[in-house]
Design a protein around this motif. Sequence first.
Motif, short mmCIF file in Angstrom:
data_model
loop_
_atom_site.label_atom_id
_atom_site.label_comp_id
_atom_site.label_asym_id
_atom_site.label_seq_id
_atom_site.Cartn_x
_atom_site.Cartn_y
_atom_site.Cartn_z
N ASP A 131 0.85 -1.20 0.00
CA ASP A 131 0.00 0.00 0.00
C ASP A 131 0.88 1.25 0.00
OD1 ASP A 131 -1.80 2.03 0.41
OD2 ASP A 131 -2.73 1.16 2.21
N ASN A 132 0.90 1.95 -1.11
CA ASN A 132 1.75 3.14 -1.24
C ASN A 132 1.30 4.30 -0.35
OD1 ASN A 132 3.50 1.98 -3.11
ND2 ASN A 132 2.17 2.52 -4.83
N SER A 133 0.09 4.21 0.19
CA SER A 133 -0.37 5.28 1.07
C SER A 133 0.25 5.17 2.46
CB SER A 133 -1.90 5.25 1.19
OG SER A 133 -2.34 4.12 1.92
N VAL A 134 0.83 4.02 2.77
CA VAL A 134 1.52 3.84 4.06
C VAL A 134 2.94 4.32 3.89
CG1 VAL A 134 2.22 2.23 5.86
CG2 VAL A 134 0.06 1.85 4.63
N GLN A 135 3.25 5.47 4.46
CA GLN A 135 4.56 6.10 4.32
C GLN A 135 5.19 6.33 5.68
OE1 GLN A 135 6.20 6.73 1.39
NE2 GLN A 135 4.49 5.72 0.32
N ILE A 136 6.47 6.61 5.68
CA ILE A 136 7.20 6.85 6.92
C ILE A 136 6.71 8.16 7.54
CG2 ILE A 136 9.48 7.19 7.96
CD1 ILE A 136 10.66 5.80 5.47
N PRO A 137 6.26 8.14 8.81
CA PRO A 137 5.83 9.39 9.45
C PRO A 137 6.99 10.38 9.57
CG PRO A 137 5.15 7.45 10.72
CD PRO A 137 6.11 6.97 9.69
N GLU A 138 6.66 11.63 9.52
CA GLU A 138 7.68 12.67 9.64
C GLU A 138 8.40 12.53 10.98
OE1 GLU A 138 8.06 17.56 9.45
OE2 GLU A 138 6.17 16.56 8.95
N GLY A 139 9.70 12.55 10.93
CA GLY A 139 10.51 12.45 12.15
C GLY A 139 10.84 11.03 12.57
N SER A 140 10.24 10.04 11.91
CA SER A 140 10.50 8.65 12.28
C SER A 140 11.86 8.20 11.75
CB SER A 140 9.41 7.75 11.71
OG SER A 140 9.73 6.38 11.93
N THR A 141 12.51 7.34 12.51
CA THR A 141 13.80 6.77 12.08
C THR A 141 13.61 5.40 11.43
OG1 THR A 141 14.15 5.80 14.27
CG2 THR A 141 15.05 8.01 13.89
N LYS A 142 12.37 4.93 11.34
CA LYS A 142 12.10 3.61 10.75
C LYS A 142 12.24 3.66 9.23
CE LYS A 142 8.81 1.97 14.25
NZ LYS A 142 8.71 3.16 15.11
N THR A 143 12.58 2.52 8.66
CA THR A 143 12.60 2.39 7.19
C THR A 143 11.17 2.23 6.70
OG1 THR A 143 12.75 -0.02 7.20
CG2 THR A 143 14.83 1.23 7.34
N LEU A 144 10.99 2.32 5.38
CA LEU A 144 9.66 2.13 4.81
C LEU A 144 9.16 0.70 5.07
CD1 LEU A 144 7.30 3.26 3.19
CD2 LEU A 144 8.50 2.58 1.09
N GLU A 145 10.05 -0.29 4.94
CA GLU A 145 9.64 -1.68 5.21
C GLU A 145 9.21 -1.85 6.66
OE1 GLU A 145 12.17 -5.58 5.58
OE2 GLU A 145 11.27 -5.51 3.58
N GLU A 146 9.96 -1.29 7.59
CA GLU A 146 9.60 -1.38 9.00
C GLU A 146 8.26 -0.71 9.26
OE1 GLU A 146 14.11 -1.42 10.97
OE2 GLU A 146 13.01 0.47 10.70
N THR A 147 8.05 0.45 8.65
CA THR A 147 6.79 1.17 8.82
C THR A 147 5.61 0.34 8.32
OG1 THR A 147 7.92 3.30 8.56
CG2 THR A 147 5.54 3.28 8.22
N ARG A 148 5.79 -0.30 7.18
CA ARG A 148 4.68 -1.06 6.60
C ARG A 148 4.44 -2.37 7.35
NH1 ARG A 148 5.36 0.25 0.08
NH2 ARG A 148 4.69 2.44 0.29
N PHE A 149 5.47 -3.04 7.81
CA PHE A 149 5.26 -4.25 8.60
C PHE A 149 4.57 -3.91 9.92
CE2 PHE A 149 8.00 -6.82 5.88
CZ PHE A 149 7.39 -8.07 6.01
#
Length: 312
Positions: A264-282
């Motif tokens: 889902d491309n709408s799930v993006q890294i929140p501003e200020g987060s240090t997580k990667t995109l994969e971590e954010t989506r998992f």
Amino acid sequence: MSKRPIDDQPSTDIKKVAIGLSTLKGYVAERKGERADMQDAHVILDNCTADFTQFADKIQRVAYYAVFDGHGGHRASKHCANHLHQHLMQKLPKYEVNNFPKEMKKMIFQSFKSVDEEFLKEASAQKPVWKDGTTVCCILLLDDTMYIMNLGDSKAILCRYNSEHKKHVSVSLSKDHNPTDYDERQRIQKLGGQVREGRVMGILEVSRSIGDGQYKRCGVINTPDVKRCQLTSNDRFLLIACDGLWKVYSPDQAIEFILNVLQDNSVQIPEGSTKTLEETRFEAACNKLASEAVRKGSADNVTVLLVSVSKL
């Protein structure tokens, strides 16, 4: 239970350990559902290599993931979360034994027996006696070899890409222990127990567990099923969850739900987060699946534990 940090090796050594192996990262989401309290417990140890000293210089990476679905209280599940991997650390054989898989299975049985006896001893000393019990579903990874251990009806599944059919499929890694199963029912009846309305003595939904002292004389045992499976380059993630999820999702439906969130491309890294995109989506997939299980009508506690699997 919180994640244990990676062992205190220099970062260059950690990179060496990871070469050639799947990279693993665990995520978890919990929901109480309609229950008054949370009786589940879990463990995420992405790298506990230093604790398994018997594998020194032979195994590059040890990881451990577990979900415990408590019933009758939270004490059995918490006890297992705190102690089962400790028993495994103490009892598992050295890698040099002649038939390592056979010895592993034997020592796993001993570890489950020990943690059950340990809890039942503590439970019986209480006034009133604790009647807590718990299912167990855990995966111990030695490099990329998985040992899957389960009691009860929590499940572990693997999401694997099927190149022939060009799609991801669910691979079952565990076996449910229900009183209605023929072999389980026969054992219960031989030991004087009964199966009524699909439950041991008309009450307990599972035929194997840790704790449940009042049912041990009725044929409820602490012997887990143990399976061995190799991670491959086609594997995307592992999913371990209690029956609160499986009451409203089939394994294939759960796999499809998670994949949809991961894509889902709408799930993006929140501003200020240090997580990667994969971590954010998992993390999002884990939380959304647990929440959706409750929304779909699961009245039980829901614990969803996801482990991403990727090759360097």
